[in-house]
Design a protein around this motif. Sequence first.
Motif, PDB file in Angstrom:
ATOM      1  N   VAL A 166     -17.907  68.800 -21.989  1.00 39.77           N
ATOM      2  CA  VAL A 166     -16.842  68.028 -21.345  1.00 39.77           C
ATOM      3  C   VAL A 166     -16.636  66.704 -22.083  1.00 39.77           C
ATOM      4  N   LEU A 167     -17.733  66.103 -22.492  1.00 38.58           N
ATOM      5  CA  LEU A 167     -17.621  64.837 -23.227  1.00 38.58           C
ATOM      6  C   LEU A 167     -16.767  65.026 -24.479  1.00 38.58           C
ATOM      7  N   ALA A 168     -17.065  66.088 -25.237  1.00 38.62           N
ATOM      8  CA  ALA A 168     -16.311  66.314 -26.472  1.00 38.62           C
ATOM      9  C   ALA A 168     -14.871  66.716 -26.176  1.00 38.62           C
ATOM     10  N   LEU A 169     -14.686  67.490 -25.110  1.00 37.54           N
ATOM     11  CA  LEU A 169     -13.333  67.933 -24.753  1.00 37.54           C
ATOM     12  C   LEU A 169     -12.447  66.739 -24.432  1.00 37.54           C
ATOM     13  N   VAL A 170     -13.033  65.750 -23.762  1.00 39.03           N
ATOM     14  CA  VAL A 170     -12.246  64.585 -23.379  1.00 39.03           C
ATOM     15  C   VAL A 170     -12.078  63.624 -24.554  1.00 39.03           C
ATOM     16  N   ARG A 171     -13.142  63.512 -25.384  1.00 34.60           N
ATOM     17  CA  ARG A 171     -13.149  62.468 -26.396  1.00 34.60           C
ATOM     18  C   ARG A 171     -12.573  62.867 -27.745  1.00 34.60           C
ATOM     19  N   GLU A 172     -12.812  64.109 -28.167  1.00 40.83           N
ATOM     20  CA  GLU A 172     -12.415  64.501 -29.517  1.00 40.83           C
ATOM     21  C   GLU A 172     -10.913  64.734 -29.596  1.00 40.83           C
ATOM     22  N   PRO A 173     -10.221  64.078 -30.520  1.00 39.22           N
ATOM     23  CA  PRO A 173      -8.784  64.309 -30.604  1.00 39.22           C
ATOM     24  C   PRO A 173      -8.411  65.609 -31.336  1.00 39.22           C
ATOM     25  N   SER A 180     -12.564  70.151 -44.124  1.00 35.91           N
ATOM     26  CA  SER A 180     -13.421  68.980 -44.165  1.00 35.91           C
ATOM     27  C   SER A 180     -12.717  67.747 -43.611  1.00 35.91           C
ATOM     28  N   ALA A 181     -11.921  67.978 -42.555  1.00 37.00           N
ATOM     29  CA  ALA A 181     -11.225  66.844 -41.945  1.00 37.00           C
ATOM     30  C   ALA A 181     -12.239  65.787 -41.540  1.00 37.00           C
ATOM     31  N   LYS A 182     -11.969  64.551 -41.917  1.00 36.40           N
ATOM     32  CA  LYS A 182     -12.903  63.464 -41.575  1.00 36.40           C
ATOM     33  C   LYS A 182     -12.753  63.126 -40.103  1.00 36.40           C
ATOM     34  N   ARG A 183     -13.839  62.772 -39.527  1.00 31.09           N
ATOM     35  CA  ARG A 183     -13.763  62.319 -38.138  1.00 31.09           C
ATOM     36  C   ARG A 183     -13.371  60.856 -38.125  1.00 31.09           C
ATOM     37  N   ARG A 184     -12.810  60.478 -36.988  1.00 28.19           N
ATOM     38  CA  ARG A 184     -12.479  59.071 -36.837  1.00 28.19           C
ATOM     39  C   ARG A 184     -13.776  58.282 -36.840  1.00 28.19           C
ATOM     40  N   ASN A 185     -13.782  57.196 -37.605  1.00 28.51           N
ATOM     41  CA  ASN A 185     -14.977  56.369 -37.615  1.00 28.51           C
ATOM     42  C   ASN A 185     -14.802  55.206 -36.658  1.00 28.51           C
ATOM     43  N   GLY A 186     -14.450  55.516 -35.470  1.00 25.56           N
ATOM     44  CA  GLY A 186     -14.185  54.488 -34.464  1.00 25.56           C
ATOM     45  C   GLY A 186     -15.483  54.022 -33.832  1.00 25.56           C
ATOM     46  N   PRO A 187     -15.386  53.496 -32.643  1.00 32.41           N
ATOM     47  CA  PRO A 187     -16.562  52.973 -31.958  1.00 32.41           C
ATOM     48  C   PRO A 187     -17.441  54.072 -31.365  1.00 32.41           C
ATOM     49  N   GLY A 188     -17.145  55.343 -31.690  1.00 32.99           N
ATOM     50  CA  GLY A 188     -17.935  56.410 -31.093  1.00 32.99           C
ATOM     51  C   GLY A 188     -17.437  56.674 -29.691  1.00 32.99           C
ATOM     52  N   PRO A 189     -18.097  57.596 -29.000  1.00 32.10           N
ATOM     53  CA  PRO A 189     -17.623  57.908 -27.662  1.00 32.10           C
ATOM     54  C   PRO A 189     -17.640  56.668 -26.770  1.00 32.10           C
ATOM     55  N   GLY A 190     -16.576  56.486 -26.008  1.00 31.75           N
ATOM     56  CA  GLY A 190     -16.467  55.308 -25.159  1.00 31.75           C
ATOM     57  C   GLY A 190     -17.544  55.302 -24.099  1.00 31.75           C
ATOM     58  N   ILE A 191     -17.898  54.088 -23.678  1.00 39.74           N
ATOM     59  CA  ILE A 191     -18.932  53.932 -22.650  1.00 39.74           C
ATOM     60  C   ILE A 191     -18.536  54.669 -21.376  1.00 39.74           C
ATOM     61  N   ALA A 192     -17.247  54.573 -21.022  1.00 38.86           N
ATOM     62  CA  ALA A 192     -16.796  55.159 -19.754  1.00 38.86           C
ATOM     63  C   ALA A 192     -17.008  56.668 -19.771  1.00 38.86           C
TER      64      ALA A 192
END
Lengths: 103, 484, 308
Positions: A19-26, C77-89
């Motif tokens: 669920v975390l990846a489903l919500v977060r991964e674009p 080999s699509a690069k992942r976003r190098n953002g802040p990682g998964p949000g705290i929420a």
Amino acid sequence: MNAVWIYLCTGAGLIALGVLALVREPHFFRKVLAFNITGSGIFLLLVAAASRVSDGPPDPVPHAMVLTGIVVSVSATAVGLALAKKYHHLTGHTALPGEEDEE
Amino acid sequence: MMASPEAWLVLCPLAAAALAFLWRSRGAFIGIVSALINGALVAWLIALMRTEGVRRIEIGGWSAPLGIEFYADGLSPWMLMLAAILGVATAVYARGYFKDPGSWFWPIWLMLAAAINALFLTRDIFNAYVCLELLGLSSVALIALSGNPDALAAALRYFFVSMLGSLFYLLGVSLLYSAHATVDIDRLRSLVSETPATLAAAAFMTVGLLLKTALFPLHFWLPPAHANAPAPVSALLSGLVVKASLYLLLRLWFEVFPGAIFASVAPLFGLLGAAAVVWGGIQALLQERVKLVVAYSTVVQVGYFFLLFPLAAHPLTAELARQGVIYLLLAHAIAKSAAFMAAGNFIRVVGSDRLEDMKGAGTALPVSMFSLGLAGISLMGLPPSAGFIGKWKLFSASLTAGQWWWTVVLAAGGLLSAAYFFRILSPALAEPSRLGAKIPRTMKWTPMALALAGVLLGFLAPQLLEIFEIGAPLRPAAAMEGGP
Amino acid sequence: MIAFDFIVAAGMLLLAWHLLSCRDLFQSVVLFISFGLLMALAWVRLNAPDIALAEAAIGSAMTGALLLAALDEFKPSAKRRNGPGPGIASLLFCGALGFVLAFALLKLPPEAAGLRDAAATEVSKTGVSNPVTAVLLSFRGYDTLLEIGVLLMAALAVLSLGNRPPRFVLAPSRSLVLSAMVRFLLPILVLAAGYLLWVGADAPGGAFQAGSVLAGAFILAALVDTGWMSRVSDRQWRWILAAGLGVFLAAGAGTMLSGVSLLEYRGATSKRVILAIETAAALSIGATLLILFLGGTGRMDTDGKDDS
């Protein structure tokens, strides 16, 4: 504590990860993977919970339900991937508008 | 057993879907025949229920919990009737809309029809999951039908939302089966108590179904999905598909989960519903595209349905609230489909769906204009329309329950919808233009017939509600505890 | 054995975490297939051989094939976003979700009530002795009818989108080694599918497992040469795709017309009906999975009027 409870907790863990990846991964592709992991977690949970028996064979009903679920999940995966492929082919995007990240 | 319209209601559209796939060039013909047969089957079911009352059939001769059962109390034929009316209208309209009789629309739509019928008849929450998936995949395919990037983006968004919703629902089903070893609604009802498993199941299933029903704040996917689909598809999605997950949610909350949790979440549902009405109404006012206005109006209407929860929790007003919401469901399904179809006609003639391009469209298409106006009357809840009956009952329920604040929401919703309908109608009524209207007659008159039905159904309330009250559906578990 | 379970469980969680977060999509697919194989091990440990077979064939292999075919369109080999990682929420939300779930599960009564005994007493009436097959095709046969509908629906959706088949199918490998290997494997796979279908009545196996093995055979054949696919006309393809649903619906209508309940069959007739449904379903499942893999036969999606 026996094997059943290990698999129950694994199911819960897979669901949370999925669920975390489903919500977060674009990226569509990762969303589809996440959807499959979540599904696997739920199937594992259902069958593990039905294995809480001290002896004898397990309950076949959840087994049949999971078989149904696996087939439904592969169907949904195919539809999602086909949509994502066509969208990428037409627009070059790999994520929904507003969620774009890469390339 | 041949006399079981329930089974035929599932078999016939599935067979029609296969046939429309095998003979693609005959799709339109197969679709229309199937819609008519479906209507006859629903009429047959209602006739049977008027003499027999609630019907329950063991599929395969196996009774629950091992087998699956068909079950129909008043709510089922009510929803089936709504689906049947929209089915015939959609088939007739789509025959004109899709110039190619071999369009993929036909087999996919027939799959959707089968899924909807099956969902309204099942008594088994796992079977309902399979129905939901069939419904979800067919809706996704229909949204993507036009193949343009906007439609594909909307379809993808809907796909992920719908799959997340189904997964949450399935998780709840798994928890309930793990705790109680059954997926039959009646058996669950007698077994559930406030254990952690039941509470978690209730939470997961509710979130999943709310996502699919698009209740504020989980409505974000609905406007683009409904606005970018072809007109007959938008009509189906707004009129019918959101109501399928709502139906399941109502069954669960009124017939499975313990009364004590019902009482504690009912005000929350009411609050979210009220927020949906206000937020959706304001958003509808701000949109620049006709179909987006109509789609936001669905967000508003979904909000009204959730006022059922706080009002049904009150013993004095349960019946009024129940009947009010059920009538609003009918009114909205019919009027919203008419509105999307009429808007589809405008778009076909004008070539765009921006409000500013609508100038003079009404003069070119007076019939569609009139249908949109009539649909608006029912959606605003003006007398004598079906929408009025529904809102009036909710209004009285709120006052009787002493929860006057819901009347403010109802009134605000009505005013807002008057305002956004006026925004569509006023440019369309402006100076005449020389747009060459080339619309098949069926496309002109189908929304008209639907819109008229939406107004006239206001006069049939007592007779129709008699069908709904068979077996007294939608009584909260709390109210049942005192009774037998 | 507990140690073994621990390793499998930890392996699954690690693989899942890794495949969802690694940069390279191709690597994700490879990890996903391995994840599926670990899942199959878990199913064996949980005494669920039917699911283990289906997981290996459908969950791991078929889904993996679908994913690989999709990678043909996306950059692997699509690069992942190098953002802040998964949000705290969302981290908090999903953490809470996992804990709520684990708590609810641990509070379940230690012994499952289950429908095992009910199924065991009734299984003799169904004509098959594998209890899972009895549930799938008799007790809850109606579920399976709708599920075959879901599969056909997926085929409809994919065909209506009309994507091109992946490039590696359009320009098939001309390697002699591969084609010789496929020629050798094909009959074995078809035999294996037939065996799984037949044995499913009494042992692990059945239509879904057989159908996916058949799909594997079809896909291998398509990888070497797509010529055979165009020898089957579009109309014939459509009949194959719809056969499973068609036979199931015929069984439903037949039971209704003979005056019993929908899909009510018992004893000796039951075994024949179940086998007929399963055979047609396996064929349709095989063809459907092939179509889902290819994204259409390349012609069916563009031309709808060849049969008028």
